[in-house]
Design a protein around this motif. Structure first.
Motif, PDB file in Angstrom:
ATOM      1  N   LEU A 144      23.104  50.354  25.464  1.00  0.00           N
ATOM      2  CA  LEU A 144      21.500  50.250  25.643  1.00  0.00           C
ATOM      3  C   LEU A 144      21.026  48.876  25.024  1.00  0.00           C
ATOM      4  O   LEU A 144      20.442  48.234  25.419  1.00  0.00           O
ATOM      5  CB  LEU A 144      20.943  51.466  25.095  1.00  0.00           C
ATOM      6  CG  LEU A 144      21.135  52.649  26.030  1.00  0.00           C
ATOM      7  CD1 LEU A 144      20.676  54.029  25.435  1.00  0.00           C
ATOM      8  CD2 LEU A 144      20.546  52.467  27.611  1.00  0.00           C
ATOM      9  N   LEU A 145      21.652  48.856  23.520  1.00  0.00           N
ATOM     10  CA  LEU A 145      21.362  48.024  22.726  1.00  0.00           C
ATOM     11  C   LEU A 145      21.648  46.479  23.422  1.00  0.00           C
ATOM     12  O   LEU A 145      21.062  45.509  23.327  1.00  0.00           O
ATOM     13  CB  LEU A 145      21.751  48.134  21.317  1.00  0.00           C
ATOM     14  CG  LEU A 145      21.434  49.112  20.705  1.00  0.00           C
ATOM     15  CD1 LEU A 145      22.128  49.373  19.285  1.00  0.00           C
ATOM     16  CD2 LEU A 145      19.857  49.170  20.388  1.00  0.00           C
ATOM     17  N   ALA A 146      22.757  46.446  23.887  1.00  0.00           N
ATOM     18  CA  ALA A 146      23.306  44.965  24.537  1.00  0.00           C
ATOM     19  C   ALA A 146      22.775  44.573  25.618  1.00  0.00           C
ATOM     20  O   ALA A 146      22.636  43.366  26.015  1.00  0.00           O
ATOM     21  CB  ALA A 146      25.040  45.359  24.663  1.00  0.00           C
ATOM     22  N   LYS A 147      22.415  45.600  26.536  1.00  0.00           N
ATOM     23  CA  LYS A 147      21.777  45.393  27.846  1.00  0.00           C
ATOM     24  C   LYS A 147      20.269  45.477  28.174  1.00  0.00           C
ATOM     25  O   LYS A 147      19.680  45.033  29.245  1.00  0.00           O
ATOM     26  CB  LYS A 147      22.520  46.178  28.969  1.00  0.00           C
ATOM     27  CG  LYS A 147      24.022  45.981  29.156  1.00  0.00           C
ATOM     28  CD  LYS A 147      24.565  44.712  29.650  1.00  0.00           C
ATOM     29  CE  LYS A 147      24.468  44.531  31.020  1.00  0.00           C
ATOM     30  NZ  LYS A 147      24.877  43.356  31.579  1.00  0.00           N
ATOM     31  N   ALA A 148      19.521  46.051  27.139  1.00  0.00           N
ATOM     32  CA  ALA A 148      18.122  46.012  27.183  1.00  0.00           C
ATOM     33  C   ALA A 148      17.553  44.792  27.495  1.00  0.00           C
ATOM     34  O   ALA A 148      17.631  43.758  26.676  1.00  0.00           O
ATOM     35  CB  ALA A 148      17.713  46.830  26.073  1.00  0.00           C
ATOM     36  N   PRO A 149      16.495  44.491  28.647  1.00  0.00           N
ATOM     37  CA  PRO A 149      15.950  43.315  29.032  1.00  0.00           C
ATOM     38  C   PRO A 149      15.031  43.186  28.144  1.00  0.00           C
ATOM     39  O   PRO A 149      14.630  41.856  27.768  1.00  0.00           O
ATOM     40  CB  PRO A 149      15.470  43.760  30.532  1.00  0.00           C
ATOM     41  CG  PRO A 149      15.189  45.178  30.345  1.00  0.00           C
ATOM     42  CD  PRO A 149      16.454  45.874  29.601  1.00  0.00           C
ATOM     43  N   SER A 150      14.342  44.090  27.297  1.00  0.00           N
ATOM     44  CA  SER A 150      13.307  43.652  26.101  1.00  0.00           C
ATOM     45  C   SER A 150      13.271  44.876  25.353  1.00  0.00           C
ATOM     46  O   SER A 150      13.891  46.199  25.545  1.00  0.00           O
ATOM     47  CB  SER A 150      11.933  43.611  26.901  1.00  0.00           C
ATOM     48  OG  SER A 150      11.872  44.756  27.388  1.00  0.00           O
ATOM     49  N   PHE A 151      12.915  44.643  23.994  1.00  0.00           N
ATOM     50  CA  PHE A 151      12.734  45.644  23.122  1.00  0.00           C
ATOM     51  C   PHE A 151      11.274  45.823  22.618  1.00  0.00           C
ATOM     52  O   PHE A 151      10.592  44.821  22.597  1.00  0.00           O
ATOM     53  CB  PHE A 151      13.579  45.357  21.998  1.00  0.00           C
ATOM     54  CG  PHE A 151      14.901  45.132  22.074  1.00  0.00           C
ATOM     55  CD1 PHE A 151      15.917  46.447  21.968  1.00  0.00           C
ATOM     56  CD2 PHE A 151      15.601  44.199  22.537  1.00  0.00           C
ATOM     57  CE1 PHE A 151      17.128  46.297  22.302  1.00  0.00           C
ATOM     58  CE2 PHE A 151      16.994  44.199  22.622  1.00  0.00           C
ATOM     59  CZ  PHE A 151      17.710  45.380  22.541  1.00  0.00           C
TER      60      PHE A 151
ATOM     61  N   PHE B 241      13.309  51.787  20.477  1.00  0.00           N
ATOM     62  CA  PHE B 241      13.152  50.510  20.932  1.00  0.00           C
ATOM     63  C   PHE B 241      13.419  50.019  22.167  1.00  0.00           C
ATOM     64  O   PHE B 241      13.122  49.019  22.487  1.00  0.00           O
ATOM     65  CB  PHE B 241      14.225  49.736  19.838  1.00  0.00           C
ATOM     66  CG  PHE B 241      13.764  49.385  18.161  1.00  0.00           C
ATOM     67  CD1 PHE B 241      12.851  48.391  18.075  1.00  0.00           C
ATOM     68  CD2 PHE B 241      13.695  50.426  17.163  1.00  0.00           C
ATOM     69  CE1 PHE B 241      12.449  48.359  16.732  1.00  0.00           C
ATOM     70  CE2 PHE B 241      13.367  50.351  16.313  1.00  0.00           C
ATOM     71  CZ  PHE B 241      12.645  49.147  16.046  1.00  0.00           C
ATOM     72  N   THR B 242      14.189  50.721  22.894  1.00  0.00           N
ATOM     73  CA  THR B 242      14.685  50.487  24.342  1.00  0.00           C
ATOM     74  C   THR B 242      13.430  51.021  25.482  1.00  0.00           C
ATOM     75  O   THR B 242      13.685  50.382  26.570  1.00  0.00           O
ATOM     76  CB  THR B 242      15.945  50.753  24.464  1.00  0.00           C
ATOM     77  OG1 THR B 242      16.284  52.231  24.360  1.00  0.00           O
ATOM     78  CG2 THR B 242      17.251  49.912  23.829  1.00  0.00           C
ATOM     79  N   VAL B 243      12.985  51.907  25.119  1.00  0.00           N
ATOM     80  CA  VAL B 243      12.186  52.539  25.972  1.00  0.00           C
ATOM     81  C   VAL B 243      10.585  51.758  25.984  1.00  0.00           C
ATOM     82  O   VAL B 243       9.856  52.144  24.993  1.00  0.00           O
ATOM     83  CB  VAL B 243      11.823  54.073  25.713  1.00  0.00           C
ATOM     84  CG1 VAL B 243      10.580  54.530  26.681  1.00  0.00           C
ATOM     85  CG2 VAL B 243      13.065  54.817  25.879  1.00  0.00           C
ATOM     86  N   THR B 244      10.639  50.895  27.166  1.00  0.00           N
ATOM     87  CA  THR B 244       9.367  50.181  27.213  1.00  0.00           C
ATOM     88  C   THR B 244       8.498  50.553  28.449  1.00  0.00           C
ATOM     89  O   THR B 244       7.606  49.819  28.514  1.00  0.00           O
ATOM     90  CB  THR B 244       9.788  48.596  27.124  1.00  0.00           C
ATOM     91  OG1 THR B 244      10.593  48.575  28.262  1.00  0.00           O
ATOM     92  CG2 THR B 244      10.823  48.198  25.968  1.00  0.00           C
TER      93      THR B 244
ATOM     94  N   TYR C 278      19.991  53.472  34.000  1.00  0.00           N
ATOM     95  CA  TYR C 278      20.356  52.630  34.984  1.00  0.00           C
ATOM     96  C   TYR C 278      19.465  51.216  34.931  1.00  0.00           C
ATOM     97  O   TYR C 278      19.758  50.275  35.261  1.00  0.00           O
ATOM     98  CB  TYR C 278      19.965  53.471  36.320  1.00  0.00           C
ATOM     99  CG  TYR C 278      19.777  52.680  37.638  1.00  0.00           C
ATOM    100  CD1 TYR C 278      21.238  52.083  38.048  1.00  0.00           C
ATOM    101  CD2 TYR C 278      18.752  52.139  38.335  1.00  0.00           C
ATOM    102  CE1 TYR C 278      21.250  51.449  39.351  1.00  0.00           C
ATOM    103  CE2 TYR C 278      19.014  51.346  39.486  1.00  0.00           C
ATOM    104  CZ  TYR C 278      20.259  50.893  39.917  1.00  0.00           C
ATOM    105  OH  TYR C 278      20.396  50.197  41.021  1.00  0.00           O
ATOM    106  N   ASN C 279      17.967  51.332  34.267  1.00  0.00           N
ATOM    107  CA  ASN C 279      17.260  50.490  34.399  1.00  0.00           C
ATOM    108  C   ASN C 279      17.960  49.129  33.260  1.00  0.00           C
ATOM    109  O   ASN C 279      17.679  48.033  33.574  1.00  0.00           O
ATOM    110  CB  ASN C 279      15.997  50.793  33.688  1.00  0.00           C
ATOM    111  CG  ASN C 279      15.049  51.650  34.829  1.00  0.00           C
ATOM    112  OD1 ASN C 279      15.588  51.650  36.146  1.00  0.00           O
ATOM    113  ND2 ASN C 279      14.020  52.293  34.577  1.00  0.00           N
ATOM    114  N   THR C 280      18.663  49.955  32.153  1.00  0.00           N
ATOM    115  CA  THR C 280      18.838  49.024  31.280  1.00  0.00           C
ATOM    116  C   THR C 280      20.258  48.336  31.687  1.00  0.00           C
ATOM    117  O   THR C 280      20.542  47.151  31.584  1.00  0.00           O
ATOM    118  CB  THR C 280      19.323  49.730  30.047  1.00  0.00           C
ATOM    119  OG1 THR C 280      18.173  50.316  29.632  1.00  0.00           O
ATOM    120  CG2 THR C 280      19.824  48.926  28.746  1.00  0.00           C
ATOM    121  N   THR C 281      21.223  49.084  32.335  1.00  0.00           N
ATOM    122  CA  THR C 281      22.402  48.503  32.571  1.00  0.00           C
ATOM    123  C   THR C 281      22.542  47.779  34.034  1.00  0.00           C
ATOM    124  O   THR C 281      23.404  46.901  34.498  1.00  0.00           O
ATOM    125  CB  THR C 281      23.569  49.430  32.566  1.00  0.00           C
ATOM    126  OG1 THR C 281      23.394  50.664  33.709  1.00  0.00           O
ATOM    127  CG2 THR C 281      23.745  50.231  31.199  1.00  0.00           C
TER     128      THR C 281
END
Length: 452
Positions: A149-156, A234-237, A255-258
């Motif tokens: 989640l931290l490595a692949k998140a498109p934004s924070f 931090f990843t739920v945008t 799924y949205n993250t990876t």
């Protein structure tokens, strides 16, 4: 995430979890002390019997035993139902043509309970090894979910949005109410560490071991919980994950993250496996609880439930009854998911109620100036009273809010029927006590003999 994001948002998740962790400290300090004083499989109903005033100890102990017995039985189905519906959500993600059916979920619940029974009977002697493997999976699984989640998140989110952004999608009159309702989700993740107490008669040097097991369980899970909570905040945008066709926002977040079905499947599978394995522990706890209560004559068919076959080192009859109970309760889902959820939610109110009664009783014994049983781990008289009182200050509002629905306005589908289930258990237990229980139930305090 579903209830927390609806009632509270990311800010509610973080601060709700923070309050829960702070509340856990005095609660489990109190429980750890009582476990050291009286390490018996009865747990809370035994402590209520031992610490409450003589004029009400028999009835209060009896009611606590019934609340605990039904609550732990509900927890078996609750974990199994979560695992089953998450599997259905994962299938939905992979196959858009799949239409979830209630009977699918029921069969998955029965499968999970059956697997747990096999581990609690056929390989019961290997249960400690299984638990160690589960611990390793539990710890490794947190990192296997958090790191992608931290490595692949498109934004924070910014720190302000992550930790100070609150939502009130439940339609409550005040944001504070929404946050309290949403905090029941993180609360449930920090409940049930007393489960080790119900295995105390199978533990070596239980008076010393139990407090350590409880405290390390709280510390380890609180730390990993914070890592997970901060990652989520931090990843739920995008709050559109609340409307995910999977019915589980975390699956959609993965799924949205990876952006990978394979990656999502692996991450979700870790959670499913952990939940199914946790059912093994729940069966062990639930069966020991009803076995102990039946041993004191607290349940119908007590002679049968309390019997241990000579060729089995476990209360086999109680284990099998826990299995049958799980199967029967799961069948309710065929008629009404709402009714099943009401039974499952009983676990939270039952545990909170048992904590309030047992901690309240030991506090009252301290305030009455009576001598407490000796213990290898003790809070002391004055400090113990303060810790007990602080624990009750946290427990009481949590207990009240556990009966709240998740949103308003309320109808028969969105109503939290937990209050009806909890009240029904109290009424039934009281009637049974008046008719039969008071004649055959022997409070644990009458059996206690100590070497002082």
């Amino acid at each position: 995430m579903l209830f927390n994001l609806t009632d509270g948002g990311t800010g509610g998740i973080f601060w709700g979890y923070t309050v829960v962790v702070i509340a856990s400290i005095p609660i489990y300090l109190s429980i750890g002390e009582m476990a050291s004083m009286s390490p018996t499989a009865g747990g809370q109903y035994h402590w209520v019997s031992e610490f409450s005033p003589a004029w009400c100890q028999k009835y209060l102990s009896y009611i606590t035993g019934w609340v605990l017995a039904t609550g732990w039985q509900g927890s078996v189905v609750g974990l199994s139902f979560s695992a089953g519906t998450i599997i259905q959500g994962l299938i939905t993600l992979n196959d858009g043509t799949y239409v979830p059916q209630r009977w699918h979920g029921t069969l998955l619940v029965i499968a999970a309970v059956t697997l747990a029974i096999l581990f609690n009977t056929a390989v019961a002697k290997k249960l400690p090894v299984v638990e160690i493997c589960l611990l390793a999976l539990h710890v490794a699984g947190v990192f296997a979910v958090v790191i992608p989640l931290l490595a692949k998140a498109p934004s924070f989110n910014s720190a302000q949005d992550a930790l100070l952004h609150f939502q009130n999608h439940g339609g409550w009159s005040a944001m504070g109410v929404a946050v309290m309702v949403g905090s029941l989700t993180p609360l449930s993740s920090m409940l049930g560490f007393d489960c080790a107490v119900h295995m105390s008669e199978e533990i070596r040097d239980a008076s010393r071991t139990l407090p350590k097991a409880i405290f390390w369980g709280v510390i380890l899970n609180a730390a990993m919980g914070y890592l997970t909570v901060i990652t989520i905040c931090f990843t739920v945008t995008d709050y559109s994950i609340l409307d995910s066709p999977t019915n589980y926002p975390f699956i959609q977040l993965f799924y949205n993250t990876t952006n990978s079905l394979a990656g999502t499947n692996v991450m979700v599978a870790i959670i499913i496996i952990t939940l199914v394995c946790a059912v093994i522990s729940e069966i062990a706890t639930a069966s020991r609880q009803i076995w102990s209560f039946a041993r004191d004559g607290g349940l119908p068919f007590s002679p049968f439930l309390s019997k241990i076959p000579p060729n089995h080192p476990i209360p086999l009859n109680a284990v099998l009854v826990s299995f049958l109970s799980g199967v029967v309760i799961s069948l309710i889902n065929l008629g009404s998911t709402t009714a099943l959820n009401a039974i499952i939610s009983l676990t939270i109110s039952a545990l909170l109620g048992s904590y309030i009664l047992s901690i309240g009783c030991i506090l009252s014994k301290r305030l009455r100036g009576e001598t407490l049983p000796p213990a290898h781990w003790s809070l002391g008289h004055k400090k113990g009273a303060v810790v007990n009182a602080v624990a009750l200050v946290f427990l009481m509002p949590f207990f009240v809010f556990c009966f709240f629905p998740t949103s308003t306005p309320v109808d028969d589908q969105t109503m939290n029927w937990n209050v009806a289930m909890f009240g029904g258990i109290l009424i039934f237990a009281t009637v049974w006590y008046a008719v039969r229980g008071r004649k055959v139930y022997v409070p644990p305090v009458r059996r206690v003999k100590r070497d002082l």
